[in-house]
Design an enzyme around this catalytic site. Sequence first.
Site, PDB file in Angstrom:
ATOM      1  N   LYS A  23      -7.033 -45.555-106.288  1.00 25.58           N
ATOM      2  CA  LYS A  23      -5.620 -45.423-106.684  1.00 25.58           C
ATOM      3  C   LYS A  23      -5.084 -46.730-107.230  1.00 25.58           C
ATOM      4  O   LYS A  23      -4.496 -46.769-108.316  1.00 25.58           O
ATOM      5  CB  LYS A  23      -4.796 -45.025-105.454  1.00 25.58           C
ATOM      6  CG  LYS A  23      -4.477 -43.560-105.400  1.00 25.58           C
ATOM      7  CD  LYS A  23      -3.397 -43.299-104.357  1.00 25.58           C
ATOM      8  CE  LYS A  23      -3.617 -41.938-103.742  1.00 25.58           C
ATOM      9  NZ  LYS A  23      -4.316 -41.995-102.428  1.00 25.58           N
ATOM     10  N   ARG A  93       0.386 -45.960 -99.594  1.00 24.09           N
ATOM     11  CA  ARG A  93      -0.753 -45.030 -99.657  1.00 24.09           C
ATOM     12  C   ARG A  93      -2.045 -45.777 -99.381  1.00 24.09           C
ATOM     13  O   ARG A  93      -2.223 -46.917 -99.800  1.00 24.09           O
ATOM     14  CB  ARG A  93      -0.875 -44.411-101.050  1.00 24.09           C
ATOM     15  CG  ARG A  93       0.199 -43.415-101.406  1.00 24.09           C
ATOM     16  CD  ARG A  93      -0.071 -42.872-102.813  1.00 24.09           C
ATOM     17  NE  ARG A  93       0.660 -41.645-103.078  1.00 24.09           N
ATOM     18  CZ  ARG A  93       1.768 -41.566-103.799  1.00 24.09           C
ATOM     19  NH1 ARG A  93       2.276 -42.668-104.322  1.00 24.09           N
ATOM     20  NH2 ARG A  93       2.354 -40.400-103.995  1.00 24.09           N
ATOM     21  N   GLY A 102     -10.776 -38.113 -94.344  1.00 29.65           N
ATOM     22  CA  GLY A 102     -10.483 -38.350 -92.929  1.00 29.65           C
ATOM     23  C   GLY A 102      -9.369 -39.338 -92.678  1.00 29.65           C
ATOM     24  O   GLY A 102      -8.882 -39.460 -91.551  1.00 29.65           O
ATOM     25  N   MET A 104      -5.685 -41.638 -93.146  1.00 26.83           N
ATOM     26  CA  MET A 104      -4.252 -41.546 -93.372  1.00 26.83           C
ATOM     27  C   MET A 104      -3.978 -41.565 -94.860  1.00 26.83           C
ATOM     28  O   MET A 104      -4.632 -42.273 -95.599  1.00 26.83           O
ATOM     29  CB  MET A 104      -3.605 -42.766 -92.712  1.00 26.83           C
ATOM     30  CG  MET A 104      -2.174 -42.927 -93.093  1.00 26.83           C
ATOM     31  SD  MET A 104      -1.833 -44.569 -93.716  1.00 26.83           S
ATOM     32  CE  MET A 104      -0.347 -44.212 -94.641  1.00 26.83           C
ATOM     33  N   ARG A 337      -6.620 -39.420-112.911  1.00 22.63           N
ATOM     34  CA  ARG A 337      -8.035 -39.451-112.499  1.00 22.63           C
ATOM     35  C   ARG A 337      -8.797 -38.465-113.357  1.00 22.63           C
ATOM     36  O   ARG A 337      -8.186 -37.585-113.977  1.00 22.63           O
ATOM     37  CB  ARG A 337      -8.177 -39.112-111.020  1.00 22.63           C
ATOM     38  CG  ARG A 337      -7.578 -37.777-110.661  1.00 22.63           C
ATOM     39  CD  ARG A 337      -7.590 -37.551-109.162  1.00 22.63           C
ATOM     40  NE  ARG A 337      -6.738 -36.403-108.847  1.00 22.63           N
ATOM     41  CZ  ARG A 337      -6.331 -36.085-107.632  1.00 22.63           C
ATOM     42  NH1 ARG A 337      -6.685 -36.837-106.598  1.00 22.63           N
ATOM     43  NH2 ARG A 337      -5.575 -35.029-107.429  1.00 22.63           N
ATOM     44  N   HIS A 455     -41.999 -16.761 -99.627  1.00 23.04           N
ATOM     45  CA  HIS A 455     -42.417 -15.892-100.718  1.00 23.04           C
ATOM     46  C   HIS A 455     -41.206 -15.304-101.435  1.00 23.04           C
ATOM     47  O   HIS A 455     -41.114 -15.326-102.660  1.00 23.04           O
ATOM     48  CB  HIS A 455     -43.307 -14.775-100.162  1.00 23.04           C
ATOM     49  CG  HIS A 455     -43.736 -13.791-101.209  1.00 23.04           C
ATOM     50  ND1 HIS A 455     -43.048 -12.626-101.466  1.00 23.04           N
ATOM     51  CD2 HIS A 455     -44.763 -13.823-102.085  1.00 23.04           C
ATOM     52  CE1 HIS A 455     -43.642 -11.975-102.445  1.00 23.04           C
ATOM     53  NE2 HIS A 455     -44.698 -12.670-102.838  1.00 23.04           N
ATOM     54  N   SER A 764     -52.534 -30.401-112.783  1.00 20.79           N
ATOM     55  CA  SER A 764     -51.194 -29.880-112.560  1.00 20.79           C
ATOM     56  C   SER A 764     -50.939 -30.002-111.057  1.00 20.79           C
ATOM     57  O   SER A 764     -51.664 -29.429-110.252  1.00 20.79           O
ATOM     58  CB  SER A 764     -51.122 -28.429-113.016  1.00 20.79           C
ATOM     59  OG  SER A 764     -49.830 -27.930-112.791  1.00 20.79           O
ATOM     60  N   CYS A 831     -46.374 -28.113-111.408  1.00 22.63           N
ATOM     61  CA  CYS A 831     -45.989 -26.711-111.508  1.00 22.63           C
ATOM     62  C   CYS A 831     -45.455 -26.182-110.186  1.00 22.63           C
ATOM     63  O   CYS A 831     -45.292 -24.996-110.017  1.00 22.63           O
ATOM     64  CB  CYS A 831     -47.163 -25.863-112.000  1.00 22.63           C
ATOM     65  SG  CYS A 831     -48.556 -25.834-110.866  1.00 22.63           S
ATOM     66  N   TYR A 851     -45.406 -33.542-118.103  1.00 26.03           N
ATOM     67  CA  TYR A 851     -44.547 -32.359-118.150  1.00 26.03           C
ATOM     68  C   TYR A 851     -44.228 -31.841-116.750  1.00 26.03           C
ATOM     69  O   TYR A 851     -44.901 -32.189-115.787  1.00 26.03           O
ATOM     70  CB  TYR A 851     -45.184 -31.242-118.985  1.00 26.03           C
ATOM     71  CG  TYR A 851     -46.370 -30.562-118.331  1.00 26.03           C
ATOM     72  CD1 TYR A 851     -46.185 -29.479-117.456  1.00 26.03           C
ATOM     73  CD2 TYR A 851     -47.664 -31.002-118.565  1.00 26.03           C
ATOM     74  CE1 TYR A 851     -47.267 -28.869-116.850  1.00 26.03           C
ATOM     75  CE2 TYR A 851     -48.756 -30.394-117.967  1.00 26.03           C
ATOM     76  CZ  TYR A 851     -48.548 -29.320-117.107  1.00 26.03           C
ATOM     77  OH  TYR A 851     -49.614 -28.719-116.483  1.00 26.03           O
TER      78      TYR A 851
END
Lengths: 889, 889
Positions: A23, A93, A102, A104, A337, A455, A764, A831, A851
């Site tokens: 802020k 603030r 959490g 103030m 923001r 699976h 692979s 893979c 890859y």
Amino acid sequence: MTKQWVYRFSEGKKEQKMLLGGKGANLAEMTNLGLPIPPGFTITTESCIHYFDEGRTLWTPILQQIDSALIDLENAVGKSFHDPANPLLVSVRSGAAFSMPGMMDTILNLGLNDASVAGLAEQTQNPTFAFDSYRRFIQMFADVVKSVPRIHFEAILDTVKNENDYQFDNQLSLDDLTALVAQYKAVYQRETGETFPQEPLDQLQQAIQAVFASWNNERAILYRDIHNISHNLGTAVTVQSMVFGNRGNDSGTGVAFTRNPATGEKKLFGEFLMNAQGEDVVAGIRTPLNIDTLEEVMPAVYNEFKNIAEKLEDHYADMQDIEFTIEKGKLYLLQTRNGKRTAAAAVAVAVDLADEGLITKEEAVMRIETGQLDKLLHPTFDTKALDEAAILATGLGASPGAASGHIYFSTADAEAAQKDGLPVILVRRETSPEDLAGMMSSEGILTARGGMTSHAAVVARGLGKCCVAGCTAAVIDEENKTVVIDGVTMHQGDLLSIDGATGRVYAGTIAKQNPTLGGKFSTFMEWVNEMKLLQVKANADSPTDVKQALALGAEGVGLCRTEHMFFHKDRIPVVRQMILSRTLDERKKYLAELLGMQRQDFQEMFALLQDRPMTVRLLDPPLHEFLPTAHADKVALAEAMGTGLAGLEAHIDSLHEVNPMLGHRGCRLAVTYPEIYRMQVRAIIEGAIVASEETGSTITPEIMIPLVCDVDELRYVKAEIVAEIEEVFSEKAATIPYLIGTMIEIPRAAVTSDEIAMEADFFSFGTNDMTQMGFGFSRDDAGKFLQEYEDKGLLKPNPFHTLDVKGIGKLVKLSAKLGRETNPGLVLGVCGEHGGDPESIAFFSSIGLDYVSCSPYRVPIARLAAAQVAIKENKAKMSVQKDAVLSAK
Amino acid sequence: MTKQWVYRFSEGKKEQKMLLGGKGANLAEMTNLGLPIPPGFTITTESCIHYFDEGRTLWTPILQQIDSALIDLENAVGKSFHDPANPLLVSVRSGAAFSMPGMMDTILNLGLNDASVAGLAEQTQNPTFAFDSYRRFIQMFADVVKSVPRIHFEAILDTVKNENDYQFDNQLSLDDLTALVAQYKAVYQRETGETFPQEPLDQLQQAIQAVFASWNNERAILYRDIHNISHNLGTAVTVQSMVFGNRGNDSGTGVAFTRNPATGEKKLFGEFLMNAQGEDVVAGIRTPLNIDTLEEVMPAVYNEFKNIAEKLEDHYADMQDIEFTIEKGKLYLLQTRNGKRTAAAAVAVAVDLADEGLITKEEAVMRIETGQLDKLLHPTFDTKALDEAAILATGLGASPGAASGHIYFSTADAEAAQKDGLPVILVRRETSPEDLAGMMSSEGILTARGGMTSHAAVVARGLGKCCVAGCTAAVIDEENKTVVIDGVTMHQGDLLSIDGATGRVYAGTIAKQNPTLGGKFSTFMEWVNEMKLLQVKANADSPTDVKQALALGAEGVGLCRTEHMFFHKDRIPVVRQMILSRTLDERKKYLAELLGMQRQDFQEMFALLQDRPMTVRLLDPPLHEFLPTAHADKVALAEAMGTGLAGLEAHIDSLHEVNPMLGHRGCRLAVTYPEIYRMQVRAIIEGAIVASEETGSTITPEIMIPLVCDVDELRYVKAEIVAEIEEVFSEKAATIPYLIGTMIEIPRAAVTSDEIAMEADFFSFGTNDMTQMGFGFSRDDAGKFLQEYEDKGLLKPNPFHTLDVKGIGKLVKLSAKLGRETNPGLVLGVCGEHGGDPESIAFFSSIGLDYVSCSPYRVPIARLAAAQVAIKENKAKMSVQKDAVLSAK
């Protein structure tokens, strides 16, 4: 030089988030942009740390700098804490570097006391406003600084409202408010044992200390622990002069996005209320007006705001979420923001910003989180419809998407229902390869057992079906076709909805939104492709899969699992008879039948892919996975084979394994039954030859041998394969190029990769199985205890979801290194499921793989992840080069 | 200088085995010792290679050297190939560096022809002898050089014998023999198309070429392939002048060992026949006489032989096996070699030779093969009884020993039969932990499934019970209590014998010999202990095991598997109720019951061990292994727990796992049920405190956490354990030292050992599980396909038997290195089956481990292996030092 503990807004900038909080840094930045920001100052996060170091007291030098900044503030706004006739009111603030729920938050109207409230009333000619402000301040101060429960104040307020039959707070009369202030002060004294502080400086110091102290309250500490935020950062405190949107009809307050956060459209999007404070907008008592209306109500203010919004967007090079207040016709900005947005809007905004020249294409690509894309690619439940839906249970969000349908408990029932045109949710305790047809007939799958790589989960992701797995709260009785969830018994045909992203299970049907992948998405993905270095291929097991994969931008097929082709209804009986053959001749007869079917598949897939690569994995799962479990299927098979049921059952039983994962599967099948791989290889090569002729493309089949643990084993199986290929070439009087490679998924294969690479054209990495064997976790069983591990903070993130770099990654890296030592041209890919996980992709890129291959529906995500890691690596490289150039000078 | 292709006996020495073959080198050595060796020469192995290089012809320079050696031979014996009146007769023998059954062996009496046979008859005044010699020569030459089947000659001989009613060959008259020679020559001509060669030099060259050629015959190539002998070595040919033991009653032949090959007793042991040739001794027509009798028959020859025998033994520093011939009262030696002997004799001879100063103690220790010790430690079937036994089938020799008994198919039946005093063979499809009591009640175990490291095999070795596993030919019907082997159905109570060394299964009972571990064995093992560096501990799960382990020389217990204590009859019901507890309180109640039992065990074991270390592994197997499978057991448990059978079965079913090996076991149980490990640790520490007080020894329990995959997991479990230990210390107001370590058996643990070592006092490598996970082989299932791998020459040796150095060994080595990097004091050991395998022990020693632990019955073998590797490593070190000294000069 004295350390600076306090920064006036004019002294800071947006880069100082760590010191001034988000802020404070943004308010400073906007001030320096010359925007209308109510003046103020920020006490640094370092002051907070010092506050704790000093035993929770404000150090004198800090107090002195606050005093000094306060005097400047009084001068800037022409008001004073000590002039009740013209009082300075401020907001206080908290502002940490990272947003932290959490802590103030806010105290408004600080500076008011019994004297200045009268002054404010006189000055504003609005005593109701003044006393209302004082009332609010007392309550906020008591709550935030002294932890007096709000209920004490709310009870009093409710009494007054009930006595007077008021519906809303703004119906309170001046008398009511004056009385309330007195009562509030009494409550304050009763609860704290102190009179309400009348000295503004005292109020301010107490408020600052309360903000600092809240850094270490229990909720804040817990939040930081969970989110891995350091406890040593501290919070800043921003003190800002108040402006009021509730000073009459020439005042107001609102919030607006510079673009539409749902679609990304470049047009102010927001709402405002006249004669109101920010909390009134939130409270929803009056309906706010569309921001466009402001143009009619206060055209000058609207234009000023519009210009400022554009300026801010240009400056921050991103869509902004701006809070503003109009006091007596004058516009003030209170906060800006980067605006939160939907996935679709995120893509559209990023593309537009790049097109507008505000950011580079690289920046645009970096702007989209891979997780957002996932939402774009699957249907989701309508947000409003969800609010009214009843959550029955929550399992694991195993495959994204949203589905509603009638529940069925078996493949046969699911298939029948789908034929009748019903949307189906397949409900199974756990799925096995036998359920493939049922899964294909369903909108979504719900299982009671199994984890993220069970699976059901793996196959569902491959099919792009939504899946909730491991929903332990669902007690499924497949025999009687019922499921009990949360005490409710549901029967076959009942309606259920599942969200595969959140893992939630709902009763009934819920309205859905389908993904719309518009032109901006395409543009974005084109940019992604320009930047990524890793190739992204898809796992695809059928011509349908290949089409889907190509549509989603796959550059080939990195894994075609031949066994999935075996489960088709017209094939499985042949497969079963092949497996249960008593003689080689008998087996060869059935293999010949399968040959034709597989060849046709391969031919179609090769023809679709043309010169794009396809890696075909030869049979991998243990044979008994193909065998029937249902009594009726066994009877049918025994009849077809002309053997007795008892004999068939004994034969099936003899194939049972204690640990099938570590059993007779993969290339081990080829050592004992070489004829199976020979048939598959023949189908691949014959299919490729025909497809080559049809398409005129050079097709180079990549044949992959799974589950190799030793170079001699690979050599043996490879020799069989090559012999078959040579036979095909000679029969067809045609040759085509081909590659033979192996999966590296067994730990021993990884550590002996120098040897194995001498017999392989490519590796692979099967990181699913390597995770199973490397950790000693059966993916089918680990769900039971891995949840407890997660609850206890162990083994995070789930190694089946994100590659465990420290252990499994070490094996992959070692294997890649050893493999390239003996075979520098070795092609390396992945893979496993991890091939579609962004964090894992970054690792694979860092160790130089060529890859990744993943489910078609993960392809866009993998492409984005690959592009982002390429951009990051390039940046790092540039920075190293820059350092080198600098140090060379 | 011309290359030497031919060595006279006087030119060679015993070290030239590679060049002259074993026979040639030893004949040369003996010649140079001045012993009575018939003169001769050897054509080198290099000549054989050259023979093949030259397209299977004898190169002229070689022929020239043969001629030259032949002239010297003629001069030495005063006979000539070209003097029919005084003919030179020679033997021609093959002689490779390594003994090779597949090759051509021997031709005797070469040099005879139609002329010299008459000369020999005249010279010896023994025409029968001369023609008999010629007849034998023709047959041998035809067989060996021309591959004429012997049957042709034997048929003619049989006809003559039948016509004359002769029983033995020596009944043949001169006429018979003259006629036979003519017939043999006719057969030779018919079968070869050539007349029988009459020129001795021609005979010799043909014989030499035949020997060379036999190096590459099919059987020889196969033999070398199987035994890993290079194909490039070639064979030598030894040509030696003949001496005849069949020239009358002042001639004879015999064979003798310098010591008793069955017992090692230092006393000539052998037999001889007067007036006979070597083959007559073998043919068994006449009963040979004990060598002692020679002293009476020919005292001078006997004494000369005795002296020579002693000289040879001194010279070779080992027991010799000597062949000799007496010709006309003169002693000749034909061969000497190190004598084969029984395991008991091997130990006795080695100890005696060292005591006699012929060899060092180190050499004595190196002389015994570890495999031999195994035979010493277990009963074996009587060799003669075995000859008459019928082999029904062959499985895997999974745990050595021999057992005969009545077959039973369940633990209950086995226990009952044992109570009735019957010897029992437990026959099971495969065993599970439930069968422990049955195995303990049996003499031996036979299973149809599972490999060398199946449950049955591992447990049997631990118990020292004999076991044949994976006998697939046995079709077992446990329900009906029958087993069908080789078409024979056997019922409960029938008699069967099994040999756990060879894997053979026999019908009926067979007489046995029990091991006798005499004083020399003890002396030998003392020497072993002096030399070894690795500590050798035993795996022991009960006080009985500990006693056994100590008796066999274990230096502590390296692995006490607490779960084995759970299977006792009076404990398993409590264990089951503990596992199936629905609440933590309920579980704690049953754990409290178990606490007392385990504490008592530990206390006794610690008291037996005193200050020797004991490593206790906390619960490792998945809980469902403890649950009942038999219906009756389930009913009983349901009753005891007061739950219905259906509910119990559902609960048991819910604990089922697809891959239990990779499931909820080991320390994973401690993450979900910390109270189980806490109970076990309490039992250990309380037991150790009491035992410390009782014995006055400092007892340091070593607590081992199994199946760790991650340092955070270890830290979590360790914290629970330490908390419990602190509680015990505080309750008892006593403290004792303790260590906490972990098993390294999961591949990921191996590669992250640097982290794990920071939380561990010791690592114990669980190479069984590491082999399973590293290879992806379930030991319960791999038997099915590993046999095919072995048949195809893949993955040898079996990685469950001998550590796979290349893969699993690499992981162990990496783990040891990483672990000591972060924790230099880390103690490293092995507790897998490989801890008892000599080859594996050599590897463990080479990478610097501190100890191995194995089944009590493997302890002596492991001690010997450890000593041998220490001697070898020391030698290598000395040699490096020597090289360094030399190069420094």
